[in-house]
Design a protein around this motif. Structure first.
Motif, PDB file in Angstrom:
ATOM      1  N   ILE A 116     -38.321  21.827  11.326  1.00 60.24           N
ATOM      2  CA  ILE A 116     -39.849  21.146  12.024  1.00 60.24           C
ATOM      3  C   ILE A 116     -40.829  21.817  10.933  1.00 60.24           C
ATOM      4  O   ILE A 116     -41.792  21.268  10.970  1.00 60.24           O
ATOM      5  CB  ILE A 116     -40.130  21.793  13.604  1.00 60.24           C
ATOM      6  CG1 ILE A 116     -40.133  23.268  13.672  1.00 60.24           C
ATOM      7  CG2 ILE A 116     -38.975  21.157  14.174  1.00 60.24           C
ATOM      8  CD1 ILE A 116     -40.567  23.836  14.788  1.00 60.24           C
TER       9      ILE A 116
ATOM     10  N   ILE B 221     -45.337  18.744  18.779  1.00 59.72           N
ATOM     11  CA  ILE B 221     -44.187  18.629  18.084  1.00 59.72           C
ATOM     12  C   ILE B 221     -42.819  17.757  18.636  1.00 59.72           C
ATOM     13  O   ILE B 221     -42.616  18.169  19.751  1.00 59.72           O
ATOM     14  CB  ILE B 221     -43.378  20.083  17.662  1.00 59.72           C
ATOM     15  CG1 ILE B 221     -44.331  20.897  17.090  1.00 59.72           C
ATOM     16  CG2 ILE B 221     -42.053  20.015  16.767  1.00 59.72           C
ATOM     17  CD1 ILE B 221     -43.949  22.372  16.756  1.00 59.72           C
TER      18      ILE B 221
ATOM     19  N   ILE C 102     -35.721  25.425  14.322  1.00 61.13           N
ATOM     20  CA  ILE C 102     -36.994  25.398  15.056  1.00 61.13           C
ATOM     21  C   ILE C 102     -37.338  26.780  15.215  1.00 61.13           C
ATOM     22  O   ILE C 102     -36.931  27.555  15.948  1.00 61.13           O
ATOM     23  CB  ILE C 102     -36.799  24.809  16.542  1.00 61.13           C
ATOM     24  CG1 ILE C 102     -36.210  23.444  16.757  1.00 61.13           C
ATOM     25  CG2 ILE C 102     -38.032  24.945  17.494  1.00 61.13           C
ATOM     26  CD1 ILE C 102     -35.635  22.721  17.698  1.00 61.13           C
TER      27      ILE C 102
ATOM     28  N   MET D  62     -43.820  20.948  22.787  1.00 55.10           N
ATOM     29  CA  MET D  62     -42.486  20.341  22.086  1.00 55.10           C
ATOM     30  C   MET D  62     -41.799  19.465  23.152  1.00 55.10           C
ATOM     31  O   MET D  62     -41.468  19.763  24.208  1.00 55.10           O
ATOM     32  CB  MET D  62     -41.683  21.680  21.796  1.00 55.10           C
ATOM     33  CG  MET D  62     -42.328  22.494  20.648  1.00 55.10           C
ATOM     34  SD  MET D  62     -41.161  23.894  20.120  1.00 55.10           S
ATOM     35  CE  MET D  62     -42.150  24.776  19.053  1.00 55.10           C
TER      36      MET D  62
ATOM     37  N   THR E 156     -38.432  17.118  23.048  1.00 55.16           N
ATOM     38  CA  THR E 156     -36.925  16.840  22.284  1.00 55.16           C
ATOM     39  C   THR E 156     -36.200  15.488  22.875  1.00 55.16           C
ATOM     40  O   THR E 156     -36.080  15.562  24.144  1.00 55.16           O
ATOM     41  CB  THR E 156     -36.059  18.110  22.384  1.00 55.16           C
ATOM     42  OG1 THR E 156     -36.738  19.191  21.886  1.00 55.16           O
ATOM     43  CG2 THR E 156     -34.700  17.916  21.443  1.00 55.16           C
TER      44      THR E 156
END
Length: 163
Positions: free
Chosen positions: A94, A127, A139, A158, A160
């Motif tokens: 990242i 992110i 990460i 964040m 995902t």
């Protein structure tokens, strides 16, 4: 090439594929598809997004005003937003994208703090991770991005997505 303090390097081979190298030994050549997108998002009730762009000297990748419709949802934005995104890029770390954000904004800390105070703004470092083929990226957050976020009072958000 991405190199971490843990002696792992992510490299790109001549044919465009990625490879992992640990302590000088080739571990695996892969074409994984995992990608990351990072953005700095500025949020507030009502402020002039053009003034933010002018003061920062940066063109945002997206803006919206509180009350405008969010495309294809029928819902409205609950805050005015200014966003600068690095765009999505294939990577297994990242920090590849976070470094790009740092390069743009580290020298703008004072301006961001002044704008935050003037307009009562909130900041978020977003992110977004898209995991493909069971290959999640590294990460972790390096000191410069942590310090930057703390100095401007930003949160980290964040998300995902696993495909």
């Amino acid at each position: 090439m991405i190199e971490s303090k843990y002696l792992f390097k992510e490299i790109t081979t001549k044919n465009g594929r990625g490879a992992g190298v640990f302590k000088g030994k080739l571990l695996k050549v892969y074409m994984n598809g995992t990608s990351v997108k990072v953005a700095l998002r500025i949020m507030g009730d009502r402020y002039n997004v053009q003034e933010i762009s002018r003061e920062l000297g940066i063109t945002p990748t997206g803006t919206w005003n509180m009350g405008e419709f969010i495309r294809n949802t029928g819902k409205k934005y609950k805050y005015t937003g200014w966003e600068y995104s690095t765009g999505e890029e294939e990577t297994l770390d990242i920090n590849t994208q976070l470094k790009k954000l740092e390069d743009v904004f580290l020298t703008k800390e004072d301006v961001l703090c002044r704008l935050k105070s003037k307009y009562d703004l909130d900041f978020s470092i977003d992110i977004v991770i898209y995991i493909e083929n069971h290959c999640p990226p590294a990460i972790y957050l390096d000191s410069p991005i942590i310090k930057f976020a703390a100095n401007i009072g930003a949160r980290f958000d964040m998300d995902t997505y696993v495909h």
